[in-house]
Motif scaffolding. Sequence first.
Motif, PDB file in Angstrom:
ATOM      1  N   TYR A 184      36.081  33.920  39.874  1.00  0.00           N
ATOM      2  CA  TYR A 184      37.008  33.897  41.009  1.00  0.00           C
ATOM      3  C   TYR A 184      37.873  32.641  41.011  1.00  0.00           C
ATOM      4  O   TYR A 184      39.035  32.696  41.428  1.00  0.00           O
ATOM      5  CB  TYR A 184      36.257  34.085  42.334  1.00  0.00           C
ATOM      6  CG  TYR A 184      35.963  35.544  42.585  1.00  0.00           C
ATOM      7  CD1 TYR A 184      36.911  36.367  43.169  1.00  0.00           C
ATOM      8  CD2 TYR A 184      34.759  36.115  42.192  1.00  0.00           C
ATOM      9  CE1 TYR A 184      36.668  37.715  43.375  1.00  0.00           C
ATOM     10  CE2 TYR A 184      34.506  37.458  42.393  1.00  0.00           C
ATOM     11  CZ  TYR A 184      35.467  38.262  42.986  1.00  0.00           C
ATOM     12  OH  TYR A 184      35.222  39.595  43.179  1.00  0.00           O
ATOM     13  N   ASN A 185      37.344  31.521  40.549  1.00  0.00           N
ATOM     14  CA  ASN A 185      38.170  30.312  40.430  1.00  0.00           C
ATOM     15  C   ASN A 185      39.301  30.515  39.432  1.00  0.00           C
ATOM     16  O   ASN A 185      40.443  30.111  39.682  1.00  0.00           O
ATOM     17  CB  ASN A 185      37.315  29.103  40.037  1.00  0.00           C
ATOM     18  CG  ASN A 185      36.460  28.598  41.180  1.00  0.00           C
ATOM     19  OD1 ASN A 185      36.697  28.932  42.344  1.00  0.00           O
ATOM     20  ND2 ASN A 185      35.454  27.820  40.856  1.00  0.00           N
ATOM     21  N   ASN A 190      45.068  31.745  38.384  1.00  0.00           N
ATOM     22  CA  ASN A 190      46.096  32.649  37.844  1.00  0.00           C
ATOM     23  C   ASN A 190      47.043  33.146  38.935  1.00  0.00           C
ATOM     24  O   ASN A 190      48.233  33.305  38.704  1.00  0.00           O
ATOM     25  CB  ASN A 190      45.444  33.824  37.111  1.00  0.00           C
ATOM     26  CG  ASN A 190      44.751  33.389  35.843  1.00  0.00           C
ATOM     27  OD1 ASN A 190      45.068  32.341  35.268  1.00  0.00           O
ATOM     28  ND2 ASN A 190      43.811  34.181  35.385  1.00  0.00           N
ATOM     29  N   ARG A 191      46.513  33.422  40.136  1.00  0.00           N
ATOM     30  CA  ARG A 191      47.363  33.873  41.241  1.00  0.00           C
ATOM     31  C   ARG A 191      48.348  32.807  41.666  1.00  0.00           C
ATOM     32  O   ARG A 191      49.489  33.071  41.993  1.00  0.00           O
ATOM     33  CB  ARG A 191      46.501  34.280  42.444  1.00  0.00           C
ATOM     34  CG  ARG A 191      45.819  35.611  42.306  1.00  0.00           C
ATOM     35  CD  ARG A 191      45.077  35.981  43.565  1.00  0.00           C
ATOM     36  NE  ARG A 191      44.116  37.029  43.267  1.00  0.00           N
ATOM     37  CZ  ARG A 191      42.849  37.030  43.658  1.00  0.00           C
ATOM     38  NH1 ARG A 191      42.386  36.064  44.405  1.00  0.00           N
ATOM     39  NH2 ARG A 191      42.074  38.032  43.337  1.00  0.00           N
TER      40      ARG A 191
END
Length: 194
Positions: A184-185, A190-191
Motif C-alpha cells: 500500500y505504501n 505511485n498515486r
Amino acid sequence: MDAIINLKDVNLLIASGCIIFNPLYWNIVARWECRSRAISRKLGAKVGCSLLAATILVLGIVRDWRFGEAIVTQPRWHVMEQQWIWALGYVTVSMGTILVLSSFLRLGFFGTFLGDYFGILMDERVIGFPFNIINNPMYWGTSLNFLGYAVVQASPVGIILSALVAIVYKIAIIYEGEFTTRIYNEADKNRKMV
C-alpha cells in the motif's frame, strides 16, 4: 491416570501439519504472485486471486476436518463436561463467527483472499467494525472458533491445537502485515506521482 493427550495419534500430527501448512502455503503463493505477477499475466488478477481463494478454502476444509478427527480420536477431559463450560464454548464460537463474518463483509472477497498481492487494492484502509476493535479479526475469530469447538467437545488436544492455530496466525500476521503495508505504501507513492 490416563493420558490427557495421545502424542502418538496420527490424527494429531496431521491436524498440526495442516494448521501449519495452510498460512505458509497462501503466503508463499501470494508473495510469489506479488513479485512475479505470473498468475495475473496468464489468467488475470481476479481469476488468479479466485483460484488462490479456492485452494485456501479447500485447504481450510481439510484442516477443519483433520482438527475434528484429532478431537474425536483423543481422550476427552470429563471435568470440562459441565453446562457452564459448554455455554462458554458456544459463546466463544459465536464471538469468533461474528469476527470472521463481519471481517469478510468489510473486506469483500478479494480483500479477504489476498487480492492486494494480485494488485487488487482497496481504496483505503478498513477501519469499521470489527477492525475498530481488534486488528486481524478474521485470524483471531478463526482462532476463537477452534477454541470454542474444543471447549464444547471437552477436548484438551483441541485446546492445544487451537493454541497452535493462534500461534501460526500470529506469525502470519507479522509477515503479512509488513508486506501488505509495503504494497500500500508503494501504491500511495505511485498515486502521488500521477
